[in-house]
Design a protein around this motif. Structure first.
Motif, PDB file in Angstrom:
ATOM      1  N   ALA A  82     -15.136 -97.250  11.549  1.00  0.00           N
ATOM      2  CA  ALA A  82     -16.557 -97.558  11.739  1.00  0.00           C
ATOM      3  C   ALA A  82     -16.992 -97.603  13.201  1.00  0.00           C
ATOM      4  CB  ALA A  82     -16.878 -98.892  11.056  1.00  0.00           C
ATOM      5  N   HIS A  83     -16.254 -98.295  14.058  1.00  0.00           N
ATOM      6  CA  HIS A  83     -16.708 -98.472  15.438  1.00  0.00           C
ATOM      7  C   HIS A  83     -16.549 -97.186  16.250  1.00  0.00           C
ATOM      8  CE1 HIS A  83     -15.919-102.574  13.966  1.00  0.00           C
ATOM      9  NE2 HIS A  83     -16.971-102.886  14.700  1.00  0.00           N
ATOM     10  N   THR A  85     -16.558 -94.224  15.014  1.00  0.00           N
ATOM     11  CA  THR A  85     -17.536 -93.278  14.493  1.00  0.00           C
ATOM     12  C   THR A  85     -18.945 -93.631  14.951  1.00  0.00           C
ATOM     13  OG1 THR A  85     -16.101 -92.852  12.580  1.00  0.00           O
ATOM     14  CG2 THR A  85     -18.400 -92.192  12.388  1.00  0.00           C
ATOM     15  N   ALA A  86     -19.232 -94.919  15.116  1.00  0.00           N
ATOM     16  CA  ALA A  86     -20.540 -95.322  15.640  1.00  0.00           C
ATOM     17  C   ALA A  86     -20.762 -94.738  17.032  1.00  0.00           C
ATOM     18  CB  ALA A  86     -20.649 -96.846  15.688  1.00  0.00           C
ATOM     19  N   VAL A  89     -21.422 -91.056  16.671  1.00  0.00           N
ATOM     20  CA  VAL A  89     -22.797 -90.817  16.227  1.00  0.00           C
ATOM     21  C   VAL A  89     -23.768 -90.945  17.405  1.00  0.00           C
ATOM     22  CG1 VAL A  89     -24.654 -91.756  14.790  1.00  0.00           C
ATOM     23  CG2 VAL A  89     -22.376 -91.432  13.817  1.00  0.00           C
ATOM     24  N   GLN A  90     -23.466 -91.874  18.320  1.00  0.00           N
ATOM     25  CA  GLN A  90     -24.268 -92.013  19.535  1.00  0.00           C
ATOM     26  C   GLN A  90     -23.938 -90.926  20.564  1.00  0.00           C
ATOM     27  OE1 GLN A  90     -23.239 -96.016  20.719  1.00  0.00           O
ATOM     28  NE2 GLN A  90     -24.861 -96.930  19.480  1.00  0.00           N
ATOM     29  N   ASN A 140     -20.948 -87.109  15.656  1.00  0.00           N
ATOM     30  CA  ASN A 140     -21.468 -87.262  14.298  1.00  0.00           C
ATOM     31  C   ASN A 140     -20.423 -87.012  13.221  1.00  0.00           C
ATOM     32  OD1 ASN A 140     -23.820 -86.052  16.139  1.00  0.00           O
ATOM     33  ND2 ASN A 140     -24.712 -87.473  14.667  1.00  0.00           N
ATOM     34  N   ARG A 165     -14.435-100.959  19.168  1.00  0.00           N
ATOM     35  CA  ARG A 165     -15.059-102.228  18.788  1.00  0.00           C
ATOM     36  C   ARG A 165     -15.276-103.106  20.016  1.00  0.00           C
ATOM     37  NH1 ARG A 165     -12.851-107.252  17.043  1.00  0.00           N
ATOM     38  NH2 ARG A 165     -14.306-108.409  15.683  1.00  0.00           N
ATOM     39  N   LEU A 168     -18.172-101.702  22.150  1.00  0.00           N
ATOM     40  CA  LEU A 168     -19.480-101.973  21.567  1.00  0.00           C
ATOM     41  C   LEU A 168     -19.844-103.447  21.679  1.00  0.00           C
ATOM     42  CD1 LEU A 168     -19.301 -99.682  18.416  1.00  0.00           C
ATOM     43  CD2 LEU A 168     -20.888 -99.424  20.330  1.00  0.00           C
TER      44      LEU A 168
END
Length: 203
Positions: A82-83, A85-86, A89-90, A140, A165, A168
């Motif tokens: 998740a982190h 990939t976040a 995506v950014q 992405n 993580r 972020l």
């Protein structure tokens, strides 16, 4: 990868060098259902047979290209944690926010541009990014790591997600202070050989 929260469903894939072939996870099979007979053998210098009951992962091209062009690496792990990939995506790489960035061979974890999953274009961009790194983010899409053993590749994926993580979280109430290139070079020199040598779990 499911148990550690790195993946979900049927996303992600794993390959390991085996002589002049690679063994790769099949397409569209949930991890809990995988058995050895479902694993796919793919030559490192030719397209695979896609007609069997368990065709190889749709991402076989970048696994093949990485292993063919990086003989020191024996395993490739791709996931959508998740982190990490976040950040993908950014469309942001991971800079030297923590000394553990050295686990990936340089002073950052680079980002490759977006291309269709499974495409030759994506495989070429990833192979280029991994010439001097052990990991990259895919715009992405997700993350990919390599290792001279499967244990080291899995360890790197776990470390990558943790670093994403941390990065972020560090931005939620301020601006992270990055290590300098000189500081990172000292860490990289001290990092030679660091990491697990063999897996202590079933894979």
């Amino acid at each position: 990868m499911i148990a550690s929260g790195l993946n979900q469903g049927t996303s992600g894939n794993v390959s390991v060098r085996c002589g002049d072939e690679m063994i790769i996870t099949p397409s569209g099979v949930t991890y809990d259902d995988l058995v050895p007979e479902m694993m796919c053998r793919v030559p490192l210098d030719a397209a695979p047979d896609l007609k069997g009951p368990y065709p190889p992962s749709s991402e076989w091209r970048f696994h093949q290209t990485i292993l063919r062009e990086n003989p020191a690496q024996s395993a490739v792990v791709h996931a959508h944690p998740a982190h990490a990939t976040a950040l993908a995506v950014q469309r942001r790489p991971i800079p030297a926010c923590h000394y553990m960035i050295a686990a990936f061979g340089g002073n950052n974890v680079p980002l490759v541009d977006y291309a269709l999953f499974g495409s030759a274009e994506l495989a070429d961009m990833i192979a280029s990014a991994l010439k001097d790194r052990h990991a990259c983010l895919m715009a992405n899409h997700g993350a990919i790591v390599t290792g001279d053993t499967l244990a080291r590749a899995l360890w790197r994926m776990e470390e990558l997600e943790n670093l994403a993580r941390i990065y972020l979280l560090a931005q939620t109430n301020g601006t992270p202070t990055l290590l300098t290139d000189e500081q990172m070079q000292d860490v990289i020199s001290a990092f030679a050989g660091y990491g697990p040598r063999q897996s202590t779990r079933s894979v």
